[in-house]
Structure formats: C-alpha cells, structure tokens
Design a protein around this motif. Structure first.
Motif, mmCIF file in Angstrom:
data_model
loop_
_atom_site.group_PDB
_atom_site.id
_atom_site.type_symbol
_atom_site.label_atom_id
_atom_site.label_comp_id
_atom_site.label_asym_id
_atom_site.label_seq_id
_atom_site.Cartn_x
_atom_site.Cartn_y
_atom_site.Cartn_z
ATOM 1 N N THR A 339 49.154 74.025 8.599
ATOM 2 C CA THR A 339 48.896 73.126 7.706
ATOM 3 C C THR A 339 49.993 72.868 7.286
ATOM 4 O O THR A 339 51.095 73.623 7.048
ATOM 5 N N MET A 341 50.980 70.220 4.007
ATOM 6 C CA MET A 341 50.732 68.527 3.398
ATOM 7 C C MET A 341 51.886 68.242 3.026
ATOM 8 O O MET A 341 52.663 68.150 2.356
ATOM 9 N N ILE A 389 46.141 66.551 3.893
ATOM 10 C CA ILE A 389 46.503 67.954 4.485
ATOM 11 C C ILE A 389 45.931 67.669 6.253
ATOM 12 O O ILE A 389 44.867 67.035 6.122
ATOM 13 N N SER A 391 45.574 69.741 9.482
ATOM 14 C CA SER A 391 45.712 70.906 10.014
ATOM 15 C C SER A 391 45.159 70.914 11.530
ATOM 16 O O SER A 391 44.412 70.215 11.760
#
Length: 400
Positions: A339, A341, A389, A391
């Motif tokens: 992930t 961010m 975010i 992912s």
C-alpha cells in the motif's frame, strides 16, 4: 463462476456420434438374442449337429462388433464388414442347405446376423455420414443374402429386417439433425459470444489505459507549459521528451494485468519514488517518503507500474490543485498487500462534486488500479487536504 461448455459444433458432433455408438449395443443384443432361438429351432428340426459351427460364426460376428466398439476406425469397420459378411454368409448357407423350409418358418433367424451388419457403422459427426455408413452395411448385407441363397440353391427371399433397420436409422439421424438445426437457430454461439465479450473488454481496457496515459502525460505537460516562463528549463524539456517517447511507444498499449511476475523489492520501489520526488521537487512540491513492512516481496510488472503511475498522478493533483508545497508518501506492506498513501495538507476538495467528465483521480488512479486487481480510495474535504490510498495484492512474500 464460469461454466465451461463444449463448442456448439463439437457438442452436436458428440451427440450424433452417440447415435452411431448406440448401434453397437443393439447389434450385440441382436446376436445374443439369436443364440437361444437358434438352439430351439435347430433342436425342433433335428439339426443340433449344425449348432457348433453356427455358434462359432455368430461368435465371429459378435467379435467383429466388439472390435469396432473398442477401436472405432474406418479400416476396422471395413474389415468387420468384410469378415463379418463372410461369417454371416457361412451361417446362412448352413441353415439353408438341406433345409430350405427354414426360411419360410423362421426368416428372422436367417437374417439376424445381417441386421448386425447394417447397425454397425463408424461414429459419425454428421447425420449424412452416419446414414452413408449404415447404407454401406445394408449393401453388404444384401450382397451376403443374395450370395448365401445362391450357394444354398434356394430362391432368394429378402427379409424386411435390414430394410427396416436402414429406414429407422435414417429417420433417427435426420430427426436429430433437424433438432440440432432448430436449436442452433435459437441458442447463441457461445464461442462467438465469448470472443465478442473479450473484444469489448479489451476495448474498454484500452480506453481506460489511453485515458490514463493521456492524463499522465499530455494534459500534465500542457499544464507545465502554461505555468512555465517564456523559456522552458532543461528539466521541463527532458520531461516533455520523455512523455513523447512514452506516447510514441507501444508498451502502454500492450501492457496488461497478466504481465510476467518480476521481483520488486522495497528498496527498488523506494528508488522509483525517490526519482518521482526529485521530479516534483523542481516543481515546488517536497516529498517526505516513509514506510514499513517486509523488505522483499513479489508483484507483477503491471502492478508495480500501475502503483507508481497512480502515485505520480496523485502528486500531479497535489502540484496543480492543492496549493500545498509538501506531501507525505508512505509505503506499507504486509503478507498480502502493498500500500502507498499520498497525503497533502492543501485546500482539499469535495469528491462528490467532481464532474463525471473529469479524468483526474478516477481514471489515472482508481480505474488503473482496478485493472490490475488493486484498489484506490480518496479522502478529501475543502480545507482539510487530501489522502489517496493505493493498494495492490502481493504475488509472493519473500521475507524480511
């Protein structure tokens, strides 16, 4: 869940072949049912001495049927029609010789092996082919009958059995062909439908990738040009040339989520993020890169490219719209996902108020990640900054 089905023409051929194969079972039944009738008839007529030879000849016909069932090849069928025809002729000559009246009292007994000749053909994928093989068996049975009566010096009396078998088989084949034609006209061709679906999906995927690449290169380059002084500096020119090379190349067109799996280390992705940070530094946005998680993991090439492109697109929005001069990029990974961010403390926006025709985060981030099995979520509000975010799944964790 996808259900696999046979192609329509293949399914029709399998069903038609099954009709031919049914003839083998019927032929075996005909021969086996002949045995008790033969024993009873010869016993009543005082001819049990002829029983062993006739049983051997019936056994030869039965063995030929078994051979065709085990190895359904044209040459096996032709060999059976030849040898089975000779065995049938010998059987009929023995019954007719010295006892011509048997054909009047038990005609079905004389003609039983001939039915097996008509019934046994080769598994046919088309109705006309099946009828043709049955017709060949009928011709062989007719020649055998004429020859047997001639050798026994008995007037030829053709039985109706072979004719009825030929007619019944032809009706079955033609009925099946008519049913298949009717179903074919009503049921869609799933192969063609699947091909069209793949083509549509490929077109939609190409459209998404085209939209994303245009947003990431052309539109952003236009913004750079419009906001630059009269002369472009060296870094701006290098970026424009690199984007032109990207547009001219075909890699972004042929890229897909099924790309070859390649190792992507935490340090390797950090290096790419460092290059992106250097690029945005001269545009007035400083990046603070942090992160935690396993040191090494494996993702597909498409996933790695999509994530880095999504980060770049998110930072483009920071540089062009947020008014912030600093952004945080945090890289996190666990056993299943990696992930990234991207956070800024700029002026923010209302995601629900963004017009549907705007490309931005929707096409360059969300749709791009969805295309490789990942996801992207955006949190923002006026005056509260923006967080994105990104992912994606890890193909294989390698360890700390």
């Amino acid at each position: 869940m996808r259900v696999r089905v046979l192609p329509r023409e293949t399914a029709a051929a399998v069903i038609t072949s099954a009709v031919s194969a049914m003839g083998w079972a019927v032929a075996v039944a005909v021969i086996l049912m002949t045995v008790p009738v033969l024993i009873e008839t010869l016993a009543q007529r005082g001819r049990l001495d002829d029983l062993p030879v006739t049983l051997i000849l019936l056994g030869a016909v039965l063995g030929g049927v078994a051979a065709v069932a085990i190895r359904p090849r044209r040459w096996v069928v032709l060999l059976y029609l030849g040898l089975g025809g000779l065995a049938t002729m010998g059987y009929q000559v023995i019954l007719l010789s010295g006892d011509p009246g048997i054909v009047d009292t038990s005609p079905y007994l004389v003609n039983r092996p001939s039915l097996a000749l008509v019934l046994v053909g080769i598994p046919a994928s088309r109705a006309l082919v099946g009828i043709a093989w049955t017709g060949l068996g009928f011709v062989v049975a007719g020649v055998v009958g004429v020859g047997s009566f001639a050798l026994a010096d008995v007037p030829f009396q053709p039985g109706l059995g072979p004719v009825m078998v030929l007619a019944l088989t032809a009706v079955v084949y033609l009925t099946l062909a008519a049913i298949q034609a009717r179903i074919r006209a009503r049921v869609p061709n799933f192969d063609e439908l699947e091909a069209e679906t793949r083509a549509l999906a490929h077109g939609e995927d190409l459209s998404r990738r085209t939209t994303a690449i245009v947003h990431d290169t052309l539109l952003n380059d236009l913004a750079v040009v419009m906001n630059s002084p009269d002369r472009l500096d060296e870094r701006a020119r290098e970026r424009l040339l690199a984007d032109l090379d990207t547009l001219r190349g075909a890699d972004w067109i042929t890229a897909s989520a099924d790309a070859v799996v390649s190792p992507a280390e935490d340090a390797g992705i950090r290096n790419e993020l460092a290059r992106i940070a250097s690029e945005f530094q001269w545009r007035g946005v400083s990046l603070h890169i942090t992160g935690a998680g396993p040191a090494t993991y494996i993702v597909t090439t498409a996933v790695a490219d999509a994530m880095l492109a999504a980060v770049r697109a998110s930072l483009e929005n920071v540089a062009r719209h947020s008014g912030a001069t600093v952004a945080e990029v945090e890289l996190i990974s666990d056993d299943q996902h990696v992930t990234i961010m991207v956070t800024d403390r700029g002026k923010g926006f209302d995601p629900a108020a963004v017009p549907s025709d705007r490309l931005g985060l929707r096409s360059s981030v969300a749709e791009r990640m969805a295309a490789v099995g990942g996801s992207a979520r955006v949190w923002s509000a006026p005056g509260e900054g923006t967080s994105v975010i990104i992912s994606a799944p890890i193909s294989q964790g390698v360890g700390p």
